[in-house]
Write a protein that holds these residues in place. Structure first.
Motif, PDB file in Angstrom:
ATOM      1  N   VAL A 208       0.832  -1.200   0.000  1.00  0.00           N
ATOM      2  CA  VAL A 208       0.000   0.000   0.000  1.00  0.00           C
ATOM      3  C   VAL A 208       0.868   1.252   0.000  1.00  0.00           C
ATOM      4  O   VAL A 208       0.527   2.266  -0.621  1.00  0.00           O
ATOM      5  N   ARG A 209       2.019   1.175   0.671  1.00  0.00           N
ATOM      6  CA  ARG A 209       2.943   2.312   0.673  1.00  0.00           C
ATOM      7  C   ARG A 209       3.483   2.566  -0.734  1.00  0.00           C
ATOM      8  O   ARG A 209       3.642   3.707  -1.165  1.00  0.00           O
ATOM      9  N   GLY A 210       3.746   1.488  -1.487  1.00  0.00           N
ATOM     10  CA  GLY A 210       4.301   1.626  -2.828  1.00  0.00           C
ATOM     11  C   GLY A 210       3.259   1.790  -3.914  1.00  0.00           C
ATOM     12  O   GLY A 210       3.617   1.870  -5.097  1.00  0.00           O
ATOM     13  N   GLY A 211       1.976   1.805  -3.557  1.00  0.00           N
ATOM     14  CA  GLY A 211       0.936   1.988  -4.563  1.00  0.00           C
ATOM     15  C   GLY A 211       0.593   0.739  -5.336  1.00  0.00           C
ATOM     16  O   GLY A 211      -0.109   0.800  -6.352  1.00  0.00           O
ATOM     17  N   GLU A 212       1.052  -0.434  -4.871  1.00  0.00           N
ATOM     18  CA  GLU A 212       0.751  -1.681  -5.573  1.00  0.00           C
ATOM     19  C   GLU A 212      -0.634  -2.205  -5.231  1.00  0.00           C
ATOM     20  O   GLU A 212      -1.199  -3.009  -5.976  1.00  0.00           O
ATOM     21  N   VAL A 213      -1.162  -1.809  -4.086  1.00  0.00           N
ATOM     22  CA  VAL A 213      -2.546  -2.130  -3.732  1.00  0.00           C
ATOM     23  C   VAL A 213      -3.217  -0.846  -3.284  1.00  0.00           C
ATOM     24  O   VAL A 213      -2.560   0.128  -2.898  1.00  0.00           O
ATOM     25  N   ASP A 214      -4.546  -0.852  -3.326  1.00  0.00           N
ATOM     26  CA  ASP A 214      -5.318   0.339  -2.987  1.00  0.00           C
ATOM     27  C   ASP A 214      -5.832   0.335  -1.554  1.00  0.00           C
ATOM     28  O   ASP A 214      -6.299   1.357  -1.056  1.00  0.00           O
ATOM     29  N   TYR A 215      -5.751  -0.825  -0.897  1.00  0.00           N
ATOM     30  CA  TYR A 215      -6.336  -0.962   0.437  1.00  0.00           C
ATOM     31  C   TYR A 215      -5.638  -2.106   1.151  1.00  0.00           C
ATOM     32  O   TYR A 215      -5.354  -3.153   0.550  1.00  0.00           O
TER      33      TYR A 215
END
Length: 508
Positions: free
Chosen positions: A239-246
């Motif tokens: 989530v920190r790297g933007g690979e997941v949204d939640y």
């Protein structure tokens, strides 16, 4: 993760690969196109123990998937009060032995109409012979008299009960009661009435589903939902790297690392995770009520919350359901080595020793187990901490050892009693069997007034507080984080209707 066995390390690698694949699929290193494309959510995984059969699978990640595919007749809100879903209304007769339920106009994902026959089939499946595992709602629904229940018309069903129950709506809202299609037997490609249509599932990896444009409660804004099975550190990094949204169920320390970021929305919901030790009351040494009473005084709850839960929680008191209807305030159990000694002498027990079976399935489990072993040693008791497989722990813990650990989200108190504490309950982790307790539950169900039921439930709580098999030592907040590019991200106590629901998520 300290001491992670090779299997867990391999699974972490696979989960990382799944996250990377998701980022590439979404494009530009982000989890999705806000409000239009793929929305990716990461939950605590459990490998091969995961599943998508709404009758038998019970993990938090399982429930997140179930919510996307299926609906129940009723579900519970944040206060653990039933609210209608596939049911529009439900009314009992005068003595609480029959309930007439009006159903919504809804359709299955394959286009078939949802009808009263689907409801009766679901009940017959739950109450029929168990396959590989008991159906988790079997004890909650065992009051249903299938032979006396009937279809009135497509949108009306009448449920007959073997005994009066004025709290049947709670039984209709528990885990394992989501409605399946009449005749459904293969759940490898499930068909539901929910907001998303099943696409694929691989246990321990990922689940995908697409928006149901005909959903009776409104079509989701996002086109595709992906739910990834992931370890705690992987969820935070993704989530920190933007690979997941939640990301769901973050540790307090992980949540603190994400505070203040403008690109993320962090939510902490108090009173959400209840931590416990569970004594097997059907075998030595915990078949003796005085030994159980001794263990309740052997636990320094404040120290466990301070150290194992990082101070991010509240002390509990061996009574389930604080803040919910029918909760009973009882005297706080305190750490008392002298009382431990007195109770063990009364039980005729010397040199007490037993195994504590646990696994790193939730933050603080292993730390709490080892700290408790130190506390017990101060009382002259030897506790041997045994680490099990993370992937099969909750299944193994039902039968294994003398003392186990667990974490529960909120449940309606009558459901907690029915699913975990009645004789023969499928999730009876303490192997509790008490005729007085069972009789009180049955009497409470047939009592028409809230005040009358509350008195019976209080007596049940008093029995458990005195000589039960659960030690509830602390409750924690539930931490979730999502991309600030989205609105209406789910933030609620686990087991409630709005927890882990993504059909309302929209882009900013």
């Amino acid at each position: 993760m300290r001491g992670a066995p090779p299997e867990l390390n391999r699974r972490s690698f696979l989960v990382g690969s799944a996250l990377a694949a998701g980022a590439l699929a979404a494009g530009c290193g982000t989890g999705s196109d806000a409000g239009a494309g793929t929305f990716t959510a990461a939950f605590q995984g459990s490998g091969a123990g995961e599943g998508i059969d709404p009758g038998v699978n019970t993990l938090f990640i399982d429930e997140a998937r179930m919510k996307s595919i299926y609906d129940g007749l009723f579900e519970v809100d944040g206060s653990m009060t039933p609210i209608p879903r596939l049911a529009e209304s439900a009314e009992p007769n005068a003595d609480g032995t029959r309930w007439r339920i009006a159903l919504r106009d809804a359709a299955w994902h394959d286009g078939k109409k949802f009808t009263a026959r689907d409801v009766l089939y679901t009940f017959s499946r739950v109450l029929g012979p168990a396959d590989k595992r008991p159906f988790i709602a079997a004890s909650s629904l065992d009051q249903v008299d299938l032979s006396g229940s009937r279809v009135i018309d497509d949108r009306t069903v009448e449920i007959a009960l073997k005994r009066p129950s004025f709290e049947f709506l709670i039984a209709l809202s528990v885990y394992g009661t989501k409605i399946v299609q009449d005749g459904a037997a293969d759940f490898t490609r499930p068909v539901g009435t929910g907001p998303f249509v099943f696409e694929s599932f691989e246990a321990g990896r990922q689940f995908t589903a697409t928006a149901n444009a005909r959903y009776w409660d409104g079509a989701p804004s996002i086109r595709e939902l992906r739910i990834l099975s992931s370890e705690a550190d992987a969820r935070v990094n993704a989530v920190r790297g933007g690979e997941v949204d939640y990301a769901d169920n973050l540790t307090p320390s992980a949540a603190r690392t994400l505070e203040g970021r403008s690109d993320l929305t962090l939510t902490s919901t108090p009173g959400s995770g209840l931590y416990f030790f569970a004594m097997k009351t059907d075998r030595p040494p915990f078949d003796d009520p005085d030994v159980r009473r001794a263990l309740m005084r052997m636990v320094d709850r404040r120290e466990l919350v301070k150290v194992a839960l990082e101070g991010q929680g509240e002390v509990s008191n061996d009574v389930f359901g604080k803040g919910s209807q029918y909760y009973s305030e009882l005297p706080q159990h305190e750490y008392d080595p002298d009382e431990v000694g007195r109770l063990l002498r009364r039980a005729g027990v010397r040199d007490l020793a037993f195994d504590l079976f646990t696994a790193p399935v939730a933050y603080g489990f292993v730390e709490a187990a080892r700290l408790f072993a130190d506390q017990a040693a101060e009382c002259g008791v030897r506790v041997n901490v045994v680490l099990g497989s993370k992937d099969s722990y909750y299944t193994d813990a039902l039968e294994t050892g003398h003392l186990t650990m667990g974490q529960s989200g909120p449940l309606p108190i009558p459901n907690h009693f029915a699913s975990r504490l009645l004789t023969g309950s499928p999730q009876n982790r303490t192997k509790w069997s008490d005729p007085e307790f069972d009789a009180l539950y049955a009497t409470a169900q047939s009592t028409p007034t809230v005040e009358g039921r509350a008195a019976k439930y209080r007596r049940m709580h008093e029995i458990l507080h005195d000589r039960g098999g659960f030690v509830f030592f602390g409750s924690t907040a539930w931490n979730t984080v999502g991309s600030s590019r989205f609105q209406q991200l789910p933030a609620a106590v686990p087991n409630s209707h709005t927890w882990a629901r993504f059909d309302g998520v929209t882009g900013r």
